[in-house]
Design an enzyme around this catalytic site. Structure first.
Site, PDB file in Angstrom:
ATOM      1  N   ARG A 253      -6.546  25.724  10.025  1.00  0.00           N
ATOM      2  CA  ARG A 253      -6.035  26.616  11.070  1.00  0.00           C
ATOM      3  C   ARG A 253      -7.190  27.481  11.555  1.00  0.00           C
ATOM      4  O   ARG A 253      -8.078  27.859  10.791  1.00  0.00           O
ATOM      5  CB  ARG A 253      -4.891  27.499  10.544  1.00  0.00           C
ATOM      6  CG  ARG A 253      -3.593  26.770  10.259  1.00  0.00           C
ATOM      7  CD  ARG A 253      -2.936  26.271  11.550  1.00  0.00           C
ATOM      8  NE  ARG A 253      -1.609  25.707  11.323  1.00  0.00           N
ATOM      9  CZ  ARG A 253      -1.349  24.430  11.087  1.00  0.00           C
ATOM     10  NH1 ARG A 253      -2.375  23.571  11.006  1.00  0.00           N
ATOM     11  NH2 ARG A 253      -0.115  24.003  10.918  1.00  0.00           N
ATOM     12  N   GLU A 282      -5.824  29.775  20.130  1.00  0.00           N
ATOM     13  CA  GLU A 282      -5.489  28.376  20.380  1.00  0.00           C
ATOM     14  C   GLU A 282      -4.261  28.309  21.277  1.00  0.00           C
ATOM     15  O   GLU A 282      -3.253  28.943  20.957  1.00  0.00           O
ATOM     16  CB  GLU A 282      -5.214  27.644  19.060  1.00  0.00           C
ATOM     17  CG  GLU A 282      -5.058  26.146  19.220  1.00  0.00           C
ATOM     18  CD  GLU A 282      -4.877  25.414  17.903  1.00  0.00           C
ATOM     19  OE1 GLU A 282      -3.857  24.723  17.757  1.00  0.00           O
ATOM     20  OE2 GLU A 282      -5.751  25.541  17.009  1.00  0.00           O
ATOM     21  N   HIS A 301      -6.745  20.212  18.615  1.00  0.00           N
ATOM     22  CA  HIS A 301      -5.723  20.101  17.570  1.00  0.00           C
ATOM     23  C   HIS A 301      -5.076  18.717  17.627  1.00  0.00           C
ATOM     24  O   HIS A 301      -3.852  18.566  17.702  1.00  0.00           O
ATOM     25  CB  HIS A 301      -4.662  21.198  17.726  1.00  0.00           C
ATOM     26  CG  HIS A 301      -4.013  21.555  16.415  1.00  0.00           C
ATOM     27  ND1 HIS A 301      -3.583  22.824  16.114  1.00  0.00           N
ATOM     28  CD2 HIS A 301      -3.713  20.810  15.325  1.00  0.00           C
ATOM     29  CE1 HIS A 301      -3.044  22.860  14.904  1.00  0.00           C
ATOM     30  NE2 HIS A 301      -3.117  21.637  14.403  1.00  0.00           N
TER      31      HIS A 301
END
Length: 340
Positions: A253, A282, A301
């Protein structure tokens, strides 16, 4: 066939789950009571079939519902509302390995008699594969090569063979990374909450020893859960400790890395490069300084795409429905207060 054996069988979609710990049956008194399941926020044919394959019954959310499979990576407040209005629910299955997006709901709704499971370990193979891809690309200076418009005469690039590798985290991704790295004859150090040895690693240390092992690392893989304790565990001090030739790869993360400190470390040459499948913020906004760093690879991602994850999540649902209706051998049990 045991749960462990079942989660090791490759499907027609190639991947299998990788579990960091053995699956054990919950004590009889801690198991949810069998009953109808609801798929929210909306049903999906693949996952409805997975419930049926596990022997379960999908129904609309009602007072009879005993379990809930949440199929969206968003809508945490909607999930909280569903639990508030349906206190009879005893098991919730979440869709992703990391539950940080639902952490406040897990903590707020934690109570005896409510079991949480996630997909942790389910997506380890594609994510570990992506992590290795980023590391190899950085070592072979592919960011420079793909931007080149003329033949370079500068002899750049390093081999992964024989390097020192640090893996932060000891879940399924770390276990799979150790397997993928084995042919490269690297020396591996795993950093985890405790110093309990991880099979396949040359050394395992507790997280408070992270700074001690960073100076010898050539490649650092970040694969830990995102919690309050791991927030910005890589910041100015950690980058200063690393070799100028070291690379960092984050497939966990974005919150685990101090983004501003990373930009500075890359621009100042404190480390050689970064491979990021996750960022903070993000999505990474257009114009963010990270986009302009030439020795940084950013993927959106996408280490595990829907085509990869859907069959793996379906298998996790099937297994846990069998556990729900049978012996209580749930896979991916989450501690709602710890957040993983």
């Amino acid at each position: 066939m045991s749960i462990h054996e079942q989660t090791s069988v490759r499907s027609s979609h190639q991947h299998r789950a990788v579990l960091s710990t053995a699956v054990e049956a919950l004590p009889a008194g801690e198991r949810p009571h069998p009953g109808p399941l609801a798929l929210l926020p909306r049903p999906n044919a693949l996952f409805s079939d997975a419930v049926a394959a596990g022997g379960g019954q999908v129904e609309e959310l009602s007072a009879d519902t005993r379990a809930l499979v949440w199929l969206s990576t968003q809508g945490a407040e909607q999930l909280a509302d569903a639990l508030d209005t349906n206190p009879q629910i005893e098991w919730v299955q979440l869709p992703w390995a990391g539950v940080d997006g639902f952490a406040h709901v897990l903590a707020a709704k934690a109570r005896p008699g409510l079991l949480w499971t996630s997909a942790k370990g389910a997506y380890a193979e594609p994510v570990a594969e992506h992590a290795l891809t980023l590391a190899l690309a950085l070592l072979r200076v592919l960011p420079t090569r793909v931007r080149a418009t003329s033949w370079s005469r500068v002899p750049e690039g390093r081999s992964l063979y024989g390097l020192n590798v640090v893996i932060v985290g000891a879940g399924g991704i770390a276990i799979e990374l150790l397997r993928l790295l084995a042919p490269f004859d690297v020396t591996t150090t795993v950093v985890r909450r405790s110093a309990a040895p991880v099979a396949g690693a040359d050394r395992t240390v507790a997280s408070d020893a992270l700074d001690d092992v960073l100076p010898e690392a050539d490649v650092v893989f970040v694969a830990a859960a995102s919690t309050a304790e791991t927030a910005q565990m890589f910041s100015t001090r950690q980058f200063a400790l690393m070799k100028p030739v070291a690379h960092i790869v984050n497939i966990a993360r974005g919150a685990l890395i101090d983004t501003d400190a990373l930009v500075t470390a890359l621009n100042d040459g404190e480390i050689a490069g970064a491979g990021l499948d996750v960022t903070k913020p993000e999505p990474l906004p257009d114009g963010h300084p990270l986009w302009d760093v030439p020795n940084c690879i950013i993927t959106p991602h996408s280490a595990d795409t829907p085509d990869m994850t859907a069959p793996l999540l379906a298998e996790r649902i099937r297994l846990n429905v069998e556990a729900f209706l049978g012996d209580g051998r749930f896979v991916g049990v989450v501690d709602p207060l710890a957040g993983y």
